[in-house]
Design a protein around this motif. Structure first.
Motif, PDB file in Angstrom:
ATOM      1  N   ASN A  50       0.831  -1.213   0.000  1.00  0.00           N
ATOM      2  CA  ASN A  50       0.000   0.000   0.000  1.00  0.00           C
ATOM      3  C   ASN A  50       0.863   1.260   0.000  1.00  0.00           C
ATOM      4  O   ASN A  50       0.558   2.237  -0.677  1.00  0.00           O
ATOM      5  CB  ASN A  50      -0.923   0.030   1.219  1.00  0.00           C
ATOM      6  CG  ASN A  50      -2.086  -0.965   1.094  1.00  0.00           C
ATOM      7  OD1 ASN A  50      -2.878  -1.130   2.001  1.00  0.00           O
ATOM      8  ND2 ASN A  50      -2.193  -1.636  -0.049  1.00  0.00           N
ATOM      9  N   LYS A  51       1.964   1.190   0.749  1.00  0.00           N
ATOM     10  CA  LYS A  51       2.843   2.359   0.824  1.00  0.00           C
ATOM     11  C   LYS A  51       3.465   2.672  -0.543  1.00  0.00           C
ATOM     12  O   LYS A  51       3.503   3.825  -0.972  1.00  0.00           O
ATOM     13  CB  LYS A  51       3.969   2.078   1.834  1.00  0.00           C
ATOM     14  CG  LYS A  51       4.240   3.244   2.763  1.00  0.00           C
ATOM     15  CD  LYS A  51       5.102   2.809   3.907  1.00  0.00           C
ATOM     16  CE  LYS A  51       6.369   3.626   3.921  1.00  0.00           C
ATOM     17  NZ  LYS A  51       7.338   3.152   4.900  1.00  0.00           N
ATOM     18  N   SER A  52       3.927   1.618  -1.224  1.00  0.00           N
ATOM     19  CA  SER A  52       4.576   1.898  -2.505  1.00  0.00           C
ATOM     20  C   SER A  52       3.547   2.311  -3.557  1.00  0.00           C
ATOM     21  O   SER A  52       3.835   3.153  -4.411  1.00  0.00           O
ATOM     22  CB  SER A  52       5.423   0.713  -2.974  1.00  0.00           C
ATOM     23  OG  SER A  52       4.604  -0.408  -3.168  1.00  0.00           O
ATOM     24  N   LEU A  53       2.323   1.759  -3.477  1.00  0.00           N
ATOM     25  CA  LEU A  53       1.299   2.192  -4.436  1.00  0.00           C
ATOM     26  C   LEU A  53       0.847   3.622  -4.136  1.00  0.00           C
ATOM     27  O   LEU A  53       0.536   4.384  -5.050  1.00  0.00           O
ATOM     28  CB  LEU A  53       0.113   1.223  -4.439  1.00  0.00           C
ATOM     29  CG  LEU A  53       0.414  -0.163  -5.022  1.00  0.00           C
ATOM     30  CD1 LEU A  53      -0.778  -1.091  -4.871  1.00  0.00           C
ATOM     31  CD2 LEU A  53       0.822  -0.077  -6.498  1.00  0.00           C
ATOM     32  N   VAL A  77       3.397  10.366  -6.891  1.00  0.00           N
ATOM     33  CA  VAL A  77       4.223  10.792  -8.025  1.00  0.00           C
ATOM     34  C   VAL A  77       3.306  11.205  -9.177  1.00  0.00           C
ATOM     35  O   VAL A  77       3.507  12.242  -9.812  1.00  0.00           O
ATOM     36  CB  VAL A  77       5.192   9.652  -8.455  1.00  0.00           C
ATOM     37  CG1 VAL A  77       5.740   9.874  -9.856  1.00  0.00           C
ATOM     38  CG2 VAL A  77       6.328   9.520  -7.454  1.00  0.00           C
ATOM     39  N   ILE A  78       2.278  10.406  -9.407  1.00  0.00           N
ATOM     40  CA  ILE A  78       1.339  10.729 -10.495  1.00  0.00           C
ATOM     41  C   ILE A  78       0.667  12.073 -10.225  1.00  0.00           C
ATOM     42  O   ILE A  78       0.586  12.925 -11.103  1.00  0.00           O
ATOM     43  CB  ILE A  78       0.330   9.576 -10.683  1.00  0.00           C
ATOM     44  CG1 ILE A  78       1.060   8.400 -11.353  1.00  0.00           C
ATOM     45  CG2 ILE A  78      -0.887  10.001 -11.492  1.00  0.00           C
ATOM     46  CD1 ILE A  78       0.261   7.135 -11.497  1.00  0.00           C
ATOM     47  N   ASN A  79       0.239  12.285  -8.981  1.00  0.00           N
ATOM     48  CA  ASN A  79      -0.378  13.576  -8.637  1.00  0.00           C
ATOM     49  C   ASN A  79       0.578  14.735  -8.891  1.00  0.00           C
ATOM     50  O   ASN A  79       0.202  15.760  -9.447  1.00  0.00           O
ATOM     51  CB  ASN A  79      -0.789  13.596  -7.165  1.00  0.00           C
ATOM     52  CG  ASN A  79      -2.057  12.812  -6.946  1.00  0.00           C
ATOM     53  OD1 ASN A  79      -2.756  12.454  -7.896  1.00  0.00           O
ATOM     54  ND2 ASN A  79      -2.362  12.530  -5.686  1.00  0.00           N
ATOM     55  N   ALA A  80       1.830  14.544  -8.483  1.00  0.00           N
ATOM     56  CA  ALA A  80       2.811  15.622  -8.650  1.00  0.00           C
ATOM     57  C   ALA A  80       3.084  15.888 -10.126  1.00  0.00           C
ATOM     58  O   ALA A  80       3.369  17.013 -10.524  1.00  0.00           O
ATOM     59  CB  ALA A  80       4.109  15.262  -7.924  1.00  0.00           C
ATOM     60  N   HIS A 100       9.887  19.294  -7.087  1.00  0.00           N
ATOM     61  CA  HIS A 100      10.096  18.045  -6.374  1.00  0.00           C
ATOM     62  C   HIS A 100       9.027  17.018  -6.715  1.00  0.00           C
ATOM     63  O   HIS A 100       7.860  17.171  -6.368  1.00  0.00           O
ATOM     64  CB  HIS A 100      10.127  18.285  -4.866  1.00  0.00           C
ATOM     65  CG  HIS A 100      10.274  16.992  -4.116  1.00  0.00           C
ATOM     66  ND1 HIS A 100      11.447  16.273  -4.129  1.00  0.00           N
ATOM     67  CD2 HIS A 100       9.400  16.265  -3.387  1.00  0.00           C
ATOM     68  CE1 HIS A 100      11.288  15.164  -3.427  1.00  0.00           C
ATOM     69  NE2 HIS A 100      10.054  15.127  -2.968  1.00  0.00           N
ATOM     70  N   ILE A 101       9.427  15.992  -7.424  1.00  0.00           N
ATOM     71  CA  ILE A 101       8.539  14.849  -7.667  1.00  0.00           C
ATOM     72  C   ILE A 101       9.083  13.733  -6.765  1.00  0.00           C
ATOM     73  O   ILE A 101      10.265  13.384  -6.867  1.00  0.00           O
ATOM     74  CB  ILE A 101       8.584  14.388  -9.146  1.00  0.00           C
ATOM     75  CG1 ILE A 101       8.399  15.558 -10.127  1.00  0.00           C
ATOM     76  CG2 ILE A 101       7.571  13.277  -9.406  1.00  0.00           C
ATOM     77  CD1 ILE A 101       7.024  16.133 -10.225  1.00  0.00           C
ATOM     78  N   PRO A 102       8.224  13.173  -5.887  1.00  0.00           N
ATOM     79  CA  PRO A 102       8.781  12.273  -4.862  1.00  0.00           C
ATOM     80  C   PRO A 102       9.111  10.863  -5.361  1.00  0.00           C
ATOM     81  O   PRO A 102       8.658   9.868  -4.815  1.00  0.00           O
ATOM     82  CB  PRO A 102       7.670  12.244  -3.794  1.00  0.00           C
ATOM     83  CG  PRO A 102       6.422  12.534  -4.544  1.00  0.00           C
ATOM     84  CD  PRO A 102       6.783  13.421  -5.706  1.00  0.00           C
ATOM     85  N   ASP A 150      10.506   8.138  -2.858  1.00  0.00           N
ATOM     86  CA  ASP A 150       9.741   7.643  -1.716  1.00  0.00           C
ATOM     87  C   ASP A 150       9.538   6.126  -1.708  1.00  0.00           C
ATOM     88  O   ASP A 150       9.112   5.570  -0.706  1.00  0.00           O
ATOM     89  CB  ASP A 150       8.363   8.339  -1.648  1.00  0.00           C
ATOM     90  CG  ASP A 150       8.499   9.737  -1.083  1.00  0.00           C
ATOM     91  OD1 ASP A 150       9.657  10.150  -0.834  1.00  0.00           O
ATOM     92  OD2 ASP A 150       7.478  10.413  -0.893  1.00  0.00           O
ATOM     93  N   SER A 151       9.769   5.470  -2.829  1.00  0.00           N
ATOM     94  CA  SER A 151       9.659   4.007  -2.836  1.00  0.00           C
ATOM     95  C   SER A 151      10.550   3.461  -3.940  1.00  0.00           C
ATOM     96  O   SER A 151      10.919   4.181  -4.878  1.00  0.00           O
ATOM     97  CB  SER A 151       8.219   3.562  -3.086  1.00  0.00           C
ATOM     98  OG  SER A 151       7.897   3.762  -4.445  1.00  0.00           O
ATOM     99  N   LYS A 152      10.872   2.167  -3.826  1.00  0.00           N
ATOM    100  CA  LYS A 152      11.705   1.516  -4.854  1.00  0.00           C
ATOM    101  C   LYS A 152      10.942   1.507  -6.181  1.00  0.00           C
ATOM    102  O   LYS A 152      11.523   1.692  -7.235  1.00  0.00           O
ATOM    103  CB  LYS A 152      12.021   0.074  -4.423  1.00  0.00           C
ATOM    104  CG  LYS A 152      12.895  -0.031  -3.181  1.00  0.00           C
ATOM    105  CD  LYS A 152      14.361  -0.025  -3.564  1.00  0.00           C
ATOM    106  CE  LYS A 152      15.283   0.260  -2.402  1.00  0.00           C
ATOM    107  NZ  LYS A 152      15.378  -0.766  -1.396  1.00  0.00           N
TER     108      LYS A 152
END
Ligand code: ADP
Ligand code: MG
Length: 374
Positions: free
Chosen positions: A268-271, A277-280, A291-293, A296-298
């Motif tokens: 859930n965290k990575s999704l 990222v999509i929102n940004a 800044h596009i995050p 935040d995940s692999k």
């Protein structure tokens, strides 16, 4: 600014259990091949995608619309990424692999074997001024660790970035494939190594008891086409990356405990990171925050090039049509709608690799010898 991302929805047929439980009640109705109405107890709304595949859709239709343009580009040296998203049991793996990667029924073959066939088909008909080599790597992201599915001893592959800001999988196994059959055998060997578990969910009980292994990891297949000019020995690469994401169902709904709970939280965290990222990115390059995050995940780190504009990207939102799954289906539809608004930068020019040395030597430089560039 045109978007580089193609977003499609796919509704699988009702499973036997859904048919029984919800008395054939379905939450969507088709308008045409791009739009449908979604209906639940609260609301009714029309959604449009680049293409909607309904239950009667064929695997070949999905391939032709979503993947064939990417395959054709890859043999010209342009990268492409295909991502399947949706709750467990929604048809992601069916779309990517087919009922099995070694499926004999040609009609049921999934995107992955079709991409392999397509790549070999394209290079067969290409002119003789280019020598092609096709390579395969397979990794999964399980509990935020990148594992090499072609060599399980490599269970914590590092993601790096080179000077050209390209993402690398350090030390990942790459095998050269000489034809579709060899590729399928290697894919099948790698798939066996995937981390699977059984999500105890009534609403996503699969069609048959044979396929209860719902994936607990994100699986990433990388097919790299290396093009070497036979005249000036220049080498460039085009990649097709296929991503079979882990199920997007909410952790609270799974009733999971212990290890399964930890897995679900990590998924859930990575999704969520992917959603962020999509929102940004949906703001478009001119107004978007710098800044596009991605870090935040692999998952988002590996997909940085794909989502950030260095790749042609296709997203297949896989859904159950059953009213009993309406809230998960709506959540998948909304994810797809957000992704549709990504305004990616134009494709960057192909990465022209260094001049091969004399006598057709295309051995990578020392720094890159064991790194796969995504
Ligand atoms: P996911 O990977 O999203 O968890 P699967 O791809 O494993 O889900 O699909 C769950 C079940 O539904 C499987 O038994 C699969 O064969 C079946 N299924 C999924 N999509 C289709 C489809 N389009 N047509 C027929 N069966 C499907
Ligand atoms: Mg799956």
């Amino acid at each position: 600014m045109m978007s580089n991302i193609t977003v499609c929805a796919r509704f699988r047929p009702l499973s036997a259990k859904e048919r029984k439980d919800s008395c054939d009640s379905i939450c969507i109705s088709s308008i045409d091949s791009e739009s449908f109405i979604f209906k639940d107890e609260k609301d009714e709304c029309t959604y449009s995608f680049d293409k909607v595949f309904y239950e009667e859709s064929m695997q070949a239709d999905v391939f032709e619309f979503l993947a064939l343009p990417i395959v054709k580009d890859a043999v010209k040296g342009v990268n492409g990424t295909i991502i399947t998203y949706g709750q467990t049991g929604a048809g992601k793996t069916y779309s990517v692999e087919g009922p099995s990667i070694l499926e004999c029924d040609v009609q049921k073959k999934g995107l992955l074997p079709r991409v392999v066939d397509g790549l070999f088909e394209c290079i067969k008909s290409a002119d003789e001024s280019t020598k092609y080599t096709i390579k395969l790597s397979m990794v999964e992201i399980y509990m935020e660790k990148v594992r090499d599915l072609l060599d399980l001893t490599k269970d914590n592959i590092q993601i790096k970035e080179n000077k050209e800001q390209e993402i690398l999988l350090s030390g990942v196994t790459e095998i050269t494939i000489s034809g579709p059959e060899g590729a399928l055998q290697s894919l099948s060997d790698g798939i066996v190594n995937r981390a699977v578990g059984e999500t105890q969910l009534d609403y996503c009980t699969p069609f048959t008891e044979m396929n209860v292994g719902s994936s607990r990891s994100h699986c990433i297949y990388i097919l790299t086409v290396q093009l070497e000019s036979t005249t000036d020995k220049r080498v460039k690469t085009g990649k097709v990356i296929l991503v079979d994401l882990a199920g997007s169902e909410k952790v609270e709904k799974t009733g999971a405990e212990g290890k399964v709970l930890e897995e679900s939280k990590t998924i859930n965290k990575s999704l969520s990171a992917l959603g962020n990222v999509i929102n940004a990115l949906t703001c478009g390059p001119s107004t978007r925050s710098s800044h596009i995050p991605f870090r935040d995940s692999k998952l988002t780190r590996i997909l940085q090039d794909a989502l950030g504009g260095n790749s042609r990207t296709a997203l297949l939102c896989c859904c159950s049509p059953s009213a009993s799954n309406a809230s998960e289906t709506l959540s998948t539809i909304r994810f797809g709608m957000r992704a549709k608004h990504i305004k990616a930068s134009p494709l960057v020019s192909r990465r022209e690799e260094k001049h091969a040395k004399k006598h057709g030597d295309i051995t990578p430089t020392k720094d890159e010898s064991c790194d796969r560039i995504l």
